[in-house]
Design an enzyme around this catalytic site. Structure first.
Site, PDB file in Angstrom:
ATOM      1  N   HIS A  67       0.722  -1.227   0.114  1.00 31.22           N
ATOM      2  CA  HIS A  67      -0.218   0.230  -0.049  1.00 31.22           C
ATOM      3  C   HIS A  67       0.781   1.299  -0.164  1.00 31.22           C
ATOM      4  O   HIS A  67       0.720   2.238  -0.687  1.00 31.22           O
ATOM      5  CB  HIS A  67      -0.781  -0.018   1.142  1.00 31.22           C
ATOM      6  CG  HIS A  67      -2.122  -1.115   1.289  1.00 31.22           C
ATOM      7  ND1 HIS A  67      -2.027  -1.755   2.490  1.00 31.22           N
ATOM      8  CD2 HIS A  67      -2.762  -1.662   0.537  1.00 31.22           C
ATOM      9  CE1 HIS A  67      -2.892  -2.687   2.411  1.00 31.22           C
ATOM     10  NE2 HIS A  67      -3.494  -2.727   1.013  1.00 31.22           N
ATOM     11  N   LYS A  76     -15.484  -7.950   5.739  1.00 29.21           N
ATOM     12  CA  LYS A  76     -14.697  -8.671   6.667  1.00 29.21           C
ATOM     13  C   LYS A  76     -14.500  -8.206   7.899  1.00 29.21           C
ATOM     14  O   LYS A  76     -14.997  -7.002   8.304  1.00 29.21           O
ATOM     15  CB  LYS A  76     -13.247  -8.107   5.884  1.00 29.21           C
ATOM     16  CG  LYS A  76     -13.226  -8.559   4.530  1.00 29.21           C
ATOM     17  CD  LYS A  76     -11.742  -8.104   4.157  1.00 29.21           C
ATOM     18  CE  LYS A  76     -11.731  -7.855   2.392  1.00 29.21           C
ATOM     19  NZ  LYS A  76     -10.585  -7.259   2.004  1.00 29.21           N
ATOM     20  N   ARG A 134      -2.248  -6.844  -7.763  1.00 26.97           N
ATOM     21  CA  ARG A 134      -1.254  -7.571  -7.509  1.00 26.97           C
ATOM     22  C   ARG A 134      -0.959  -8.688  -8.606  1.00 26.97           C
ATOM     23  O   ARG A 134      -0.174  -8.978  -9.350  1.00 26.97           O
ATOM     24  CB  ARG A 134      -1.431  -8.199  -6.238  1.00 26.97           C
ATOM     25  CG  ARG A 134      -1.073  -7.353  -5.058  1.00 26.97           C
ATOM     26  CD  ARG A 134      -1.424  -7.861  -3.665  1.00 26.97           C
ATOM     27  NE  ARG A 134      -2.993  -8.256  -3.742  1.00 26.97           N
ATOM     28  CZ  ARG A 134      -3.765  -8.384  -2.679  1.00 26.97           C
ATOM     29  NH1 ARG A 134      -3.097  -8.520  -1.520  1.00 26.97           N
ATOM     30  NH2 ARG A 134      -5.045  -8.897  -2.828  1.00 26.97           N
ATOM     31  N   SER A 144      -3.059  -8.141   3.446  1.00 23.65           N
ATOM     32  CA  SER A 144      -3.355  -7.837   4.731  1.00 23.65           C
ATOM     33  C   SER A 144      -4.013  -9.226   5.584  1.00 23.65           C
ATOM     34  O   SER A 144      -3.760  -9.377   6.626  1.00 23.65           O
ATOM     35  CB  SER A 144      -4.264  -6.713   4.890  1.00 23.65           C
ATOM     36  OG  SER A 144      -3.972  -5.452   4.222  1.00 23.65           O
TER      37      SER A 144
HETATM   38  O1  PNS Z   1      -8.669  -3.126   0.542  1.00 26.48           O
HETATM   39  P1  PNS Z   1     -10.128  -3.701   0.076  1.00 26.48           P
HETATM   40  O2  PNS Z   1     -10.997  -4.471   1.029  1.00 26.48           O
HETATM   41  O3  PNS Z   1     -10.070  -4.700  -1.288  1.00 26.48           O
HETATM   42  O4  PNS Z   1     -10.943  -2.531  -0.368  1.00 26.48           O
HETATM   43  C1  PNS Z   1     -12.571  -2.601  -1.028  1.00 26.48           C
HETATM   44  C2  PNS Z   1     -13.135  -1.419  -0.926  1.00 26.48           C
HETATM   45  C3  PNS Z   1     -12.978  -0.494   0.562  1.00 26.48           C
HETATM   46  C4  PNS Z   1     -12.499  -0.385  -1.839  1.00 26.48           C
HETATM   47  C5  PNS Z   1     -14.462  -1.403  -1.381  1.00 26.48           C
HETATM   48  O5  PNS Z   1     -15.222  -2.585  -0.443  1.00 26.48           O
HETATM   49  C6  PNS Z   1     -15.449   0.020  -1.285  1.00 26.48           C
HETATM   50  O6  PNS Z   1     -15.438   0.644  -2.074  1.00 26.48           O
HETATM   51  N1  PNS Z   1     -16.215   0.059  -0.236  1.00 26.48           N
HETATM   52  C7  PNS Z   1     -17.082   0.881  -0.024  1.00 26.48           C
HETATM   53  C8  PNS Z   1     -18.604   0.700  -0.360  1.00 26.48           C
HETATM   54  C9  PNS Z   1     -18.817   0.853  -1.656  1.00 26.48           C
HETATM   55  O7  PNS Z   1     -18.758   1.780  -2.302  1.00 26.48           O
HETATM   56  N2  PNS Z   1     -18.858  -0.457  -2.169  1.00 26.48           N
HETATM   57  C10 PNS Z   1     -19.253  -0.743  -3.548  1.00 26.48           C
HETATM   58  C11 PNS Z   1     -18.095  -0.950  -4.455  1.00 26.48           C
HETATM   59  S1  PNS Z   1     -18.391  -1.340  -6.161  1.00 26.48           S
END
Ligand code: PNS
Length: 164
Positions: free
Chosen positions: A19, A43, A92, A130
């Protein structure tokens, strides 16, 4: 340059060297990177959003072009509120691709002005996740090469003893 800022959203539970590397590389493209820590609905998290924000703020404390924030709700709503139209994500391996594509398409369909930009994770960080860091730490394994020293300390404090 049309876009000066990008939002880098994620769970960051905990933030990894991958990150950090991504943010530093993004700063070569954008003047400003807003790291947006999400409240994760799917999660179970080790750190609270506030703790994750604090860790990232400490890591980037000497860089005025990095802002660390927390958001609750839809990412595109938050990006609109901040007036930012670039979403930044790291890729990744192949495994990330499907999930990232689905998110990018979904975000685009609900907010057509948003562009998702992907940066390929540098090779030496491509195995770091993570989730695996938490698992390794949980069983008492070494995570030094995967996280910033501040994060290592915080993870160790949270996961006090290796579980049998
Ligand atoms: O690090 P991660 O868990 O892969 O991140 C995922 C994240 C936080 C970017 C995604 O879950 C997100 O954008 N969450 C906010 C809610 C939202 O907008 N959901 C729709 C995504 S298409």
């Amino acid at each position: 340059m049309r876009h000066t800022s990008a939002i880098y959203p994620g769970s960051f539970d905990p933030p990894t060297l991958g990150h950090i590397n991504l943010v530093n590389r993004a700063l070569g493209i954008f003047k400003r990177v807003v790291i947006a820590v999400a409240t994760n609905t799917t999660k179970a998290s080790l750190f609270t959003p506030e703790e994750r924000v604090e860790l990232l703020q400490s890591i980037f404390k000497d860089n005025p072009n990095v802002e660390v924030t927390h958001f609750h709700g839809l990412l595109v709503d938050y990006a609109r509120k901040r007036g930012v139209e670039v979403l930044l994500r790291g890729l990744r391996t192949n495994n990330d691709y499907e999930y990232e594509l689905q998110m990018a398409f979904s975000n685009k369909s609900i907010a057509p002005e948003m562009e998702t930009i992907f940066l390929m994770t540098e090779n030496q960080y491509s195995h770091i996740s993570s989730t695996l860091i938490k698992e390794i730490a949980y069983f008492g394994g070494p995570i030094k090469k995967m996280v910033h020293p501040l994060v290592e300390k915080a993870v160790r404090k949270k996961i006090k003893k290796p579980k049998p």
